[in-house]
Motif scaffolding. Structure first.
Motif, PDB file in Angstrom:
ATOM      1  N   PRO A   1       0.855  -1.450   0.072  1.00 18.58           N
ATOM      2  CA  PRO A   1       0.024  -0.282  -0.034  1.00 18.58           C
ATOM      3  C   PRO A   1       0.869   1.256  -0.062  1.00 18.58           C
ATOM      4  CG  PRO A   1      -0.502  -1.381   1.745  1.00 18.58           C
ATOM      5  CD  PRO A   1       0.638  -2.012   1.144  1.00 18.58           C
TER       6      PRO A   1
ATOM      7  N   LEU B   1       2.378   2.166  -3.467  1.00 20.98           N
ATOM      8  CA  LEU B   1       1.487   2.679  -4.432  1.00 20.98           C
ATOM      9  C   LEU B   1       1.515   4.038  -4.052  1.00 20.98           C
ATOM     10  CD1 LEU B   1      -1.195  -0.241  -4.804  1.00 20.98           C
ATOM     11  CD2 LEU B   1       0.499   0.513  -6.503  1.00 20.98           C
TER      12      LEU B   1
ATOM     13  N   GLU C   1       2.499   7.475  -6.088  1.00 23.35           N
ATOM     14  CA  GLU C   1       1.350   8.780  -6.387  1.00 23.35           C
ATOM     15  C   GLU C   1       1.653   9.815  -5.922  1.00 23.35           C
ATOM     16  OE1 GLU C   1      -1.122   8.415  -8.524  1.00 23.35           O
ATOM     17  OE2 GLU C   1      -3.136   8.465  -7.599  1.00 23.35           O
TER      18      GLU C   1
ATOM     19  N   LEU D   1      -0.501  -5.042 -10.141  1.00 21.95           N
ATOM     20  CA  LEU D   1      -1.498  -3.757  -9.964  1.00 21.95           C
ATOM     21  C   LEU D   1      -0.741  -2.637 -10.080  1.00 21.95           C
ATOM     22  CD1 LEU D   1      -3.769  -2.509  -8.370  1.00 21.95           C
ATOM     23  CD2 LEU D   1      -2.686  -3.131  -6.273  1.00 21.95           C
TER      24      LEU D   1
ATOM     25  N   ARG E   1      -2.015   0.554 -12.306  1.00 24.42           N
ATOM     26  CA  ARG E   1      -2.321   1.691 -11.508  1.00 24.42           C
ATOM     27  C   ARG E   1      -1.688   2.878 -12.277  1.00 24.42           C
ATOM     28  NH1 ARG E   1      -3.696   3.878  -6.209  1.00 24.42           N
ATOM     29  NH2 ARG E   1      -3.476   5.998  -6.469  1.00 24.42           N
TER      30      ARG E   1
ATOM     31  N   TYR F   1      -4.654  -6.701  -3.158  1.00 26.53           N
ATOM     32  CA  TYR F   1      -4.857  -5.037  -2.937  1.00 26.53           C
ATOM     33  C   TYR F   1      -5.494  -4.729  -4.059  1.00 26.53           C
ATOM     34  CZ  TYR F   1      -1.419  -5.253   0.832  1.00 26.53           C
ATOM     35  OH  TYR F   1      -0.975  -5.773   2.094  1.00 26.53           O
ATOM     36  N   TYR F   2      -6.481  -3.513  -3.999  1.00 26.58           N
ATOM     37  CA  TYR F   2      -7.039  -2.925  -5.102  1.00 26.58           C
ATOM     38  C   TYR F   2      -6.754  -1.401  -5.059  1.00 26.58           C
ATOM     39  CZ  TYR F   2      -9.904  -6.987  -6.090  1.00 26.58           C
ATOM     40  OH  TYR F   2     -10.261  -8.219  -6.676  1.00 26.58           O
ATOM     41  N   SER F   3      -6.693  -0.901  -6.117  1.00 29.70           N
ATOM     42  CA  SER F   3      -6.185   0.533  -6.275  1.00 29.70           C
ATOM     43  C   SER F   3      -6.776   0.990  -7.606  1.00 29.70           C
ATOM     44  CB  SER F   3      -4.837   0.703  -6.130  1.00 29.70           C
ATOM     45  OG  SER F   3      -4.453   1.975  -6.177  1.00 29.70           O
ATOM     46  N   TYR F   4      -6.955   2.288  -7.565  1.00 32.23           N
ATOM     47  CA  TYR F   4      -7.209   2.801  -9.226  1.00 32.23           C
ATOM     48  C   TYR F   4      -6.783   4.126  -9.080  1.00 32.23           C
ATOM     49  CZ  TYR F   4     -11.621   4.418  -7.193  1.00 32.23           C
ATOM     50  OH  TYR F   4     -12.586   5.024  -6.513  1.00 32.23           O
ATOM     51  N   SER F   5      -6.756   4.696 -10.143  1.00 35.51           N
ATOM     52  CA  SER F   5      -6.490   6.145 -10.193  1.00 35.51           C
ATOM     53  C   SER F   5      -7.384   7.055 -10.782  1.00 35.51           C
ATOM     54  CB  SER F   5      -5.057   6.041 -11.055  1.00 35.51           C
ATOM     55  OG  SER F   5      -4.509   7.374 -11.063  1.00 35.51           O
TER      56      SER F   5
ATOM     57  N   ARG G   1      -7.583  14.404  -2.982  1.00 35.44           N
ATOM     58  CA  ARG G   1      -7.650  14.498  -1.727  1.00 35.44           C
ATOM     59  C   ARG G   1      -8.309  15.685  -1.178  1.00 35.44           C
ATOM     60  NH1 ARG G   1      -4.164  11.703   2.402  1.00 35.44           N
ATOM     61  NH2 ARG G   1      -3.225   9.976   1.294  1.00 35.44           N
TER      62      ARG G   1
ATOM     63  N   MET H   1     -10.347   6.557  -3.841  1.00 32.52           N
ATOM     64  CA  MET H   1      -9.638   7.325  -4.894  1.00 32.52           C
ATOM     65  C   MET H   1      -8.275   7.382  -4.648  1.00 32.52           C
ATOM     66  SD  MET H   1     -12.630  10.246  -5.778  1.00 32.52           S
ATOM     67  CE  MET H   1     -12.106  11.280  -4.241  1.00 32.52           C
ATOM     68  N   PHE H   2      -7.742   7.554  -3.581  1.00 29.90           N
ATOM     69  CA  PHE H   2      -6.237   7.724  -3.112  1.00 29.90           C
ATOM     70  C   PHE H   2      -5.682   6.868  -2.359  1.00 29.90           C
ATOM     71  CE2 PHE H   2      -7.215   9.672   0.726  1.00 29.90           C
ATOM     72  CZ  PHE H   2      -8.395  10.336   0.670  1.00 29.90           C
ATOM     73  N   LEU H   3      -6.510   5.824  -1.647  1.00 30.94           N
ATOM     74  CA  LEU H   3      -5.526   4.874  -0.671  1.00 30.94           C
ATOM     75  C   LEU H   3      -5.737   3.387  -1.455  1.00 30.94           C
ATOM     76  CD1 LEU H   3      -6.655   5.804   2.905  1.00 30.94           C
ATOM     77  CD2 LEU H   3      -4.548   6.139   1.698  1.00 30.94           C
ATOM     78  N   THR H   4      -4.879   2.575  -1.159  1.00 36.84           N
ATOM     79  CA  THR H   4      -4.877   1.000  -1.670  1.00 36.84           C
ATOM     80  C   THR H   4      -5.675   0.384  -0.483  1.00 36.84           C
ATOM     81  OG1 THR H   4      -2.800   1.483  -2.731  1.00 36.84           O
ATOM     82  CG2 THR H   4      -3.396  -0.698  -2.363  1.00 36.84           C
TER      83      THR H   4
END
Lengths: 405, 289
Positions: free
Chosen positions: A244, A247, A251, A273, A277, B121-125, B142, B210-213
């Motif tokens: 985590p 990433l 970012e 991922l 991402r 883990y999931y995450s997108y931009s 944010r 939107m901003f945390l994994t």
């Protein structure tokens, strides 16, 4: 009284003799594999990406081919598995159950350094081969001696840090980077080990360690760290981070416009991922791990993994090593030609194996070759160091600027 | 300085947003909801799913997620928690029962998410563009989350102080026994507050995604943080929630910038303890009994 005792004794004796005879007489028509893996708890993230898909893939492939080749026939694999709930006691209990109650023929290891260390003594005592594919520990050589059945496929963490520093030294001597380094690390096993090894290595190599801070696991805002590092304008940024944070740091660096010549992040950089991402922005990022992305064996493995997992890609480090360790186990069993665990261990120690990561021959129960530093280049995470490895790509420095997503 | 201040405010706003729903659930319905973080993660998964499958912006996704979470939480209260409420002789007994019940619920929700999404883990931009504010680079998503937190905080505050139902909710929070004397249906009001809290945490989940994994198992971090903030601000007090959230965010950011990022967690708990020592009922809490 005496008679009845004797009678009972005779009965017992007869029963046990019958059992003893029955077991080998019963023709074995499958080989039983067991494993305990984290399906709940904090280890799930790693187990779900790196270990479980490879176990599934391997079992599916072996059974599709008719099973393991034992002598002149093929025996299908049967699997018993448990959830270790990311908990060491639970993992040990599950392994004991696999050995004593399920009486499995072979045991596959759990995910992660901690759990592999936890189950090590039990597997050693019971004489099962233990191919620890996802454990990185500096005590690997020592453990391999203490538990001769254990094989430490990912090597020692201090080597990871040292290899990175060697790469930096090389880049500096080529005039590609200066000597200011900013380093952050997560205050947990991995981060502590790697930063502890990198710190003296960097100073010895006469790098200026301008920033060297740790942060707690689960930190949700990495902006202050990135901003501080950016203010020092280092040539090299190193983050020994967990997925985590890996990433989050990437970012935040993109948002803050922090673009050092060398940008290195920790666990998670090699995950699919990461690419998904950051897309083109992953290009040039260095991270721990890597694989020979251009080798046909890896390309084939990648395709099979995707086909078996709804298009999901493996991570570019321990996934291939995990799969390779299964191939080694398979080849050892087939060469021995029966369920003789001591002989399989011996074969693992001395044999040479053809795997997706190339030819592997263990020395002191450890591989001789690892990928420690990888880099995203055109959508693939190539191993770039140790530079002497076969298939090592040239590292691309300086990192290109961040693009708008 | 500006950097630390802005970062702290944004982080604090997020904390306040995450905690607002819990202050309603705990403060009004008196349910110590340990599955709170799981609901947040479920909303994050929903936002992720809508975004990756249909390219639906998380902000539009809120239109689906808010009512869904409201309904699900209403359902939780009505069928899972109401029997406990009816059975409990005192509020303290209800608190203990609700802790046990929602502890179980936590495993169920987490288990369902693990089955559907696995442990990865999931995450997108989304909206991750840098915006310059007072010479510092901030992430647009944010800032957006902060703005939404403020808007929701204000709307909720106005709703609670200026409307009839809001007054009823506050009355139940203060004294559920006396509230019955003025013809307030305590059970219905509690159900409403609980569902409203659920809707709020869903908003937090969508914005945080939107901003945390995140992964199916990361809910507990949010429950813990929300709990600290709710207790620090005074149980059931929205303004306290906002102040406590901002205080935590700012202290974390300043310590990380000027002292050591390694101490953020320590500072969190130090501030928490300090507040409890000076004001045991939290910033805006009234001492009970």
């Amino acid at each position: 009284m005496t008679i009845s005792m004797t009678r009972r004794g005779v009965a017992l004796l007869a029963a046990s003799v019958a059992l003893l005879i029955a077991t080998p007489v019963l023709a074995q028509n499958s080989i039983k594999f067991g494993y305990a893996i984290s399906r709940t708890g904090p280890n799930v993230g790693g187990a779900a990406v790196t270990t479980i898909p490879n176990y599934d893939l391997w079992v599916k492939e072996v059974n599709a081919a008719g099973g393991l080749k034992i002598g002149d026939k093929r025996l299908p694999i049967e699997v018993v598995h448990y959830d270790d709930r990311s908990n060491a006691e639970e993992a040990v209990r599950a392994i004991e159950r696999l050995i004593n109650q399920d009486k499995v023929d072979f045991i596959l290891p759990p995910w992660g350094t901690g759990l592999n260390l936890a189950v090590g003594p039990v597997l050693n005592k019971a004489g099962y081969p233990h191919l620890a594919a996802t454990a990185v520990t500096d005590r690997a050589p020592e453990l391999a001696k203490r538990w001769p059945n254990s094989f430490w496929m990912l090597g020692a963490s201090s080597d990871a840090a040292r290899t990175l520093v060697e790469l930096l030294v090389k880049l500096r001597s080529e005039g590609k980077i200066g000597d200011t380094v900013a380093m952050v690390s997560v205050a947990d096993g991995f981060g502590i080990d790697l930063s502890a090894a990198a710190r003296p290595a960097l100073t010895q190599a006469k790098f200026k360690l301008a920033y060297d801070k740790t942060y707690p696991v689960g930190t949700q805002d990495l902006a202050p760290i990135v901003n501080e590092a950016k203010a020092l304008n280092p040539d090299v940024f190193i983050a020994f981070s967990y997925p985590p944070d890996t990433l989050g740091i990437t970012e935040q660096s993109r948002i803050a416009g922090f673009n050092p010549k060398v940008f290195y992040t920790g666990v998670g950089t090699a995950f699919p991922l990461y690419k998904q991402r950051f897309g083109a922005n992953a290009d040039g990022v260095l991270g721990i791990g890597g694989w020979s992305g251009d080798s046909p064996a890896i390309k084939d493995y990648l395709a099979r993994h995707k086909a078996a997992n709804d298009g999901k890609e493996p991570d570019r480090w321990a996934s291939a090593v995990t799969y390779a360790s299964l191939q080694m186990l398979q080849q050892s069993i087939e060469r021995v030609g029966k369920v003789d665990r001591a002989a399989v261990i011996k074969e693992l120690q001395t044999g040479t194996f053809d795997t997706v990561i190339g030819q592997v021959k263990l020395q002191n129960n450890m591989p001789t070759r690892y990928w420690w530093v990888g880099q995203w280049q055109n959508g693939e995470f190539y191993g770039v160091a140790p530079t002497a490895n076969d298939g090592a790509k040239a590292v691309a420095v300086p990192k290109p600027g961040w693009k708008a997503p | 300085m500006t950097n630390a201040l802005l970062t702290g405010l944004l982080l604090g706003g997020m904390y306040a947003l995450v905690a607002m729903g819990l202050t309603l659930q705990y403060g009004v319905a008196r349910i110590m909801n340990l599955s709170y973080g799981e609901v947040l993660i479920a909303a994050a998964f929903a936002a992720h799913g809508l975004f990756t499958a249909w390219a639906l912006s998380p902000l539009l996704g809120l239109a689906f997620v808010i009512p869904a979470s409201f309904a699900v939480n209403y359902f939780f209260y009505r069928f899972l928690l109401l029997p406990l409420v009816r059975r409990a002789r005192t509020r303290d007994a209800l608190e203990v029962d609700s802790i046990l019940a929602t502890f179980g619920l936590m495993f169920i929700v987490q288990g369902v998410m693990l089955t559907i999404f696995g442990g990865a883990y999931y995450s997108y931009s989304f909206f991750a563009i840098p915006i310059e504010m007072f010479g510092a680079q901030m992430a647009a998503n944010r800032i957006l989350a902060f703005a939404v937190a403020m808007v929701i905080g204000l709307a909720l505050y106005l709703g609670l102080t200026r409307t009839r139902i809001g007054t009823a909710i506050r009355a139940v929070a203060v004294d559920p026994i006396s509230a019955q004397l003025v013809a307030i249906d305590v059970q219905r009001t509690s159900a409403l507050a609980f569902a409203l809290g659920g809707a709020l945490v869903a908003v937090a989940g969508v914005l945080v995604s939107m901003f945390l994994t995140f992964s199916a198992t990361s809910g507990v971090i949010f429950t813990m943080k929300a709990l600290i903030i709710v207790v620090m601000g005074g149980v059931g007090n929205l303004l306290g929630c906002l102040v406590a959230g901002l205080l935590l965010g700012l202290s974390e950011s300043f310590v990380a910038t000027y002292v050591d990022p390694g101490l953020t967690l320590a500072v969190n708990y130090a501030v928490f303890l300090a507040v409890l020592l000076v004001k045991p009922a939290g910033f805006f809490g009234r001492a009970q009994r």
